[in-house]
Design a protein around this motif. Sequence first.
Motif, PDB file in Angstrom:
ATOM      1  N   PHE A 227      -7.353   4.736   0.383  1.00 44.03           N
ATOM      2  CA  PHE A 227      -6.106   4.813   1.155  1.00 44.03           C
ATOM      3  C   PHE A 227      -6.328   5.041   2.641  1.00 44.03           C
ATOM      4  O   PHE A 227      -5.659   4.444   3.481  1.00 44.03           O
ATOM      5  N   VAL A 228      -7.286   5.905   2.979  1.00 47.75           N
ATOM      6  CA  VAL A 228      -7.469   6.243   4.403  1.00 47.75           C
ATOM      7  C   VAL A 228      -8.213   5.147   5.173  1.00 47.75           C
ATOM      8  O   VAL A 228      -8.327   5.223   6.390  1.00 47.75           O
TER       9      VAL A 228
ATOM     10  N   PHE B 266      -4.758   8.821 -11.425  1.00 46.62           N
ATOM     11  CA  PHE B 266      -3.316   8.570 -11.419  1.00 46.62           C
ATOM     12  C   PHE B 266      -2.992   7.840 -12.720  1.00 46.62           C
ATOM     13  O   PHE B 266      -3.252   6.636 -12.831  1.00 46.62           O
TER      14      PHE B 266
ATOM     15  N   MET C 273      -6.159   3.446  -4.147  1.00 47.27           N
ATOM     16  CA  MET C 273      -5.669   4.712  -3.590  1.00 47.27           C
ATOM     17  C   MET C 273      -6.838   5.539  -3.060  1.00 47.27           C
ATOM     18  O   MET C 273      -6.698   6.280  -2.093  1.00 47.27           O
TER      19      MET C 273
ATOM     20  N   LEU D 156      -3.873  14.974  -6.419  1.00 43.85           N
ATOM     21  CA  LEU D 156      -4.877  13.934  -6.214  1.00 43.85           C
ATOM     22  C   LEU D 156      -4.469  13.010  -5.063  1.00 43.85           C
ATOM     23  O   LEU D 156      -5.322  12.512  -4.326  1.00 43.85           O
ATOM     24  N   ALA D 157      -3.161  12.807  -4.904  1.00 40.46           N
ATOM     25  CA  ALA D 157      -2.679  12.005  -3.785  1.00 40.46           C
ATOM     26  C   ALA D 157      -3.108  12.650  -2.472  1.00 40.46           C
ATOM     27  O   ALA D 157      -3.571  11.987  -1.550  1.00 40.46           O
ATOM     28  N   LEU D 158      -2.987  13.981  -2.425  1.00 41.00           N
ATOM     29  CA  LEU D 158      -3.428  14.722  -1.239  1.00 41.00           C
ATOM     30  C   LEU D 158      -4.921  14.521  -0.997  1.00 41.00           C
ATOM     31  O   LEU D 158      -5.353  14.266   0.121  1.00 41.00           O
ATOM     32  N   LEU D 159      -5.696  14.637  -2.083  1.00 42.17           N
ATOM     33  CA  LEU D 159      -7.153  14.472  -1.973  1.00 42.17           C
ATOM     34  C   LEU D 159      -7.530  13.071  -1.535  1.00 42.17           C
ATOM     35  O   LEU D 159      -8.627  12.844  -1.054  1.00 42.17           O
ATOM     36  N   SER D 160      -6.634  12.105  -1.782  1.00 46.09           N
ATOM     37  CA  SER D 160      -6.940  10.730  -1.397  1.00 46.09           C
ATOM     38  C   SER D 160      -6.509  10.461   0.035  1.00 46.09           C
ATOM     39  O   SER D 160      -6.628   9.336   0.510  1.00 46.09           O
ATOM     40  N   GLY D 161      -5.960  11.473   0.688  1.00 44.69           N
ATOM     41  CA  GLY D 161      -5.560  11.301   2.082  1.00 44.69           C
ATOM     42  C   GLY D 161      -4.153  10.757   2.253  1.00 44.69           C
ATOM     43  O   GLY D 161      -3.770  10.337   3.334  1.00 44.69           O
ATOM     44  N   ILE D 162      -3.366  10.748   1.159  1.00 48.10           N
ATOM     45  CA  ILE D 162      -1.974  10.305   1.261  1.00 48.10           C
ATOM     46  C   ILE D 162      -1.162  11.443   1.871  1.00 48.10           C
ATOM     47  O   ILE D 162      -1.257  12.581   1.425  1.00 48.10           O
ATOM     48  N   ASN D 163      -0.382  11.116   2.897  1.00 49.41           N
ATOM     49  CA  ASN D 163       0.377  12.136   3.602  1.00 49.41           C
ATOM     50  C   ASN D 163       1.709  12.395   2.884  1.00 49.41           C
ATOM     51  O   ASN D 163       2.581  11.531   2.858  1.00 49.41           O
ATOM     52  N   PRO D 164       1.869  13.592   2.303  1.00 50.99           N
ATOM     53  CA  PRO D 164       3.071  13.840   1.505  1.00 50.99           C
ATOM     54  C   PRO D 164       4.357  13.746   2.323  1.00 50.99           C
ATOM     55  O   PRO D 164       5.369  13.246   1.831  1.00 50.99           O
TER      56      PRO D 164
ATOM     57  N   ASN E 204       0.565  12.114  -9.478  1.00 49.83           N
ATOM     58  CA  ASN E 204      -0.362  13.231  -9.360  1.00 49.83           C
ATOM     59  C   ASN E 204      -0.425  13.653  -7.898  1.00 49.83           C
ATOM     60  O   ASN E 204      -1.187  13.115  -7.102  1.00 49.83           O
TER      61      ASN E 204
ATOM     62  N   ARG F 192       3.925   5.759  -5.700  1.00 44.35           N
ATOM     63  CA  ARG F 192       3.746   5.898  -7.152  1.00 44.35           C
ATOM     64  C   ARG F 192       2.612   6.872  -7.440  1.00 44.35           C
ATOM     65  O   ARG F 192       2.696   7.678  -8.369  1.00 44.35           O
ATOM     66  N   ALA F 193       1.560   6.797  -6.637  1.00 47.19           N
ATOM     67  CA  ALA F 193       0.432   7.707  -6.827  1.00 47.19           C
ATOM     68  C   ALA F 193       0.881   9.150  -6.627  1.00 47.19           C
ATOM     69  O   ALA F 193       0.570  10.031  -7.415  1.00 47.19           O
TER      70      ALA F 193
ATOM     71  N   LYS G 252       2.513   1.742  -3.407  1.00 51.67           N
ATOM     72  CA  LYS G 252       1.556   2.262  -4.388  1.00 51.67           C
ATOM     73  C   LYS G 252       1.277   3.729  -4.127  1.00 51.67           C
ATOM     74  O   LYS G 252       1.110   4.517  -5.062  1.00 51.67           O
ATOM     75  N   SER G 253       1.213   4.103  -2.840  1.00 50.87           N
ATOM     76  CA  SER G 253       0.925   5.510  -2.539  1.00 50.87           C
ATOM     77  C   SER G 253       2.083   6.390  -2.988  1.00 50.87           C
ATOM     78  O   SER G 253       1.883   7.538  -3.373  1.00 50.87           O
TER      79      SER G 253
ATOM     80  N   LYS H  87       0.836  -1.198   0.000  1.00 47.22           N
ATOM     81  CA  LYS H  87       0.000   0.000   0.000  1.00 47.22           C
ATOM     82  C   LYS H  87       0.874   1.252   0.000  1.00 47.22           C
ATOM     83  O   LYS H  87       0.627   2.203  -0.747  1.00 47.22           O
TER      84      LYS H  87
END
Lengths: 336, 234
Positions: B104-105, B90, B101, A204-212, A201, A196-197, A193-194, A190
């Motif tokens: 993800f949360v 993506f 993704m 969009l990664a931010l919008l998906s809740g991925i912590n930069p 982008n 690569r995401a 993949k995050s 996971k």
Amino acid sequence: MDSLNALVVIANFVVVPGLAYGSQLALGALGVTMVYSVLRFSNFAHGELMSFGAMVTVLLTWWLQAQNIGLSVLPTALIALPIAMVVTVLLALATDKLVFSYYRQKRSESVTYLIVSVGVMFTIGGLIRFIIGPADRVFTDGQRFLLKARAFKKMTGLNEGLAIKTTQGVTIIVAVIVVALIFWFLNKTKTGKSMRAYSDNEDLALLSGINPERVVMITWIITGALAALAGTLYGLDKSYKPFTYLSLLLPIFASAIVGGVGNPVGAIIGGYVIAFSELFITFAYKKVATYMLPAAWAPEGLVQLLSTDYKIAVSFVILLVVLLIRPTGLFAGKTI
Amino acid sequence: MHYLVGEAMTGGYGDADILHECTIGVDEGEIAVVVGPNGAGKSTAMKAVFGMLGLRSGRVMMDGEDITALKPQERVRKGMGFVPQTNNVFPSLTVLENLEMGAFVRADDFSNTLSQVFELFPVLKEKAVQPAGELSGGQRQQVAVGRALMTQPKVLMLDEPTAGVSPIVMDELFDRIIEVARTGIAVLMVEQNAKQALHIADKGFVLVQGRNKYTDTGKALLADNDVRKAFLGG
Ligand SMILES: Nc1ncnc2c1ncn2[C@@H]1O[C@H](COP(=O)(O)OP(=O)(O)OP(=O)(O)O)[C@@H](O)[C@H]1O
Ligand SMILES: [Mg+2]
């Protein structure tokens, strides 16, 4: 028989060293490519980061040797390596915290990052010379050869020998394992993949809740570990001399760019492309020609396209040609 | 009082304000549509509601709670899903990875949600292992909506989900969006195809130059002569 001998000469002087050197370049280029795809800049400090990792390995290896701790046939450096990787990761995280994070907050241009990374390069370079000095250090121990030229000749009855150094074998095996692990991580986990995401982008990664911040941290962890690994393997195979890591920067960037910067598969293939080009172009074909041609045609000179002194020019020319003809590299770059 | 509402929002990207006392909102199980000319600030209003834009004044409320200070990621965790107008997939990740993704949360098992999304957009199941960047525009929009649904949001915000797709695909996407709203999700969307969108809308907001020009039910706006003349092409 003659053609077999010629093949063995090529295997001995080009294929085996090329696989080892290519693996070292591939691991280096993988680090450069990871930073490029996630943090979006060319990290010129990567060569010195490799050098730093190798230096820590050298120091630890000396200490281990003094304690009589070793791995018998294998180099003692392999025990030191994991610790050196951790220390190098800490340095990479520290440079990010102290330097790069500031420019990330300012959302600086990638050119700014590049210049900043040159500054980091000089700083780490200075630190290394301060700690261990500029001299050439050999830290390989254990058994020198996996396969000795003489043993090979006896086994096969050929005139020419094929030698495989332990360090070459170790390099290739370690590289294969590490590359497999990295690809497994990027494609199956996971977190991978995050990453690569995020590289694909960022918004969009931010919008998906991925912590930069987490993605950036993991990138530095992988980069630091890869740098220490590549630097140590290179030093084991040749010797540890801080200056050489500066000149490694060109073939490493050439590898990353030839393969398509930002693309990990490209970085690995690029590493081998550059390594084999360098070796094939600077190889003296005299012996091969002597075996393959009628005696009357036997060459007098070395039959060398380019002296080994100019091997750096090979990466440079390949780099130029790729940038002119196919700027995205062999595989489309800019993603991981 | 709406379930989700951006109230009297004023703000912009720099010094100049784009939004002026702008209000948009939506209730659970309903579809609210934001329409208006190009550059009216529709996307900006959506971004403001999602927390991607600093507000100089006004507030964003969800389920009676003031969420103005929350970051976008925190709003995702609160149950908001957002599909931006551009760059909403993506491209090098596969369709399946895009959906993962989206989740993800989530720490729980999301395979149920995944099969719901595949049921809603069967083409995504067919193309599951293809990189999203290789899909057609309409399919990509479905990936984008699917990704946002993977968090099981309570509010789904869509910025021009039908941009660049054929009329047939557009009708189909609208049908899917109605289905989504029927499951109790609040759908707030911006639409270029104002007429069709207002037909399926419970509420409509007409924005002009960052201000609310008309606000009413979808039906009433469609029936309003001024609105028809100015925004719906007669
Ligand atoms: N990132 C940005 N930075 C600065 N100004 C922006 C930015 N995005 C939009 N604007 C400006 O804000 C105003 C409103 O833009 P916005 O994208 O919200 O309009 P819109 O109603 O969504 O238009 P469209 O129908 O074309 O999508 C425009 O004048 C635009 O130039
Ligand atoms: Mg817009």
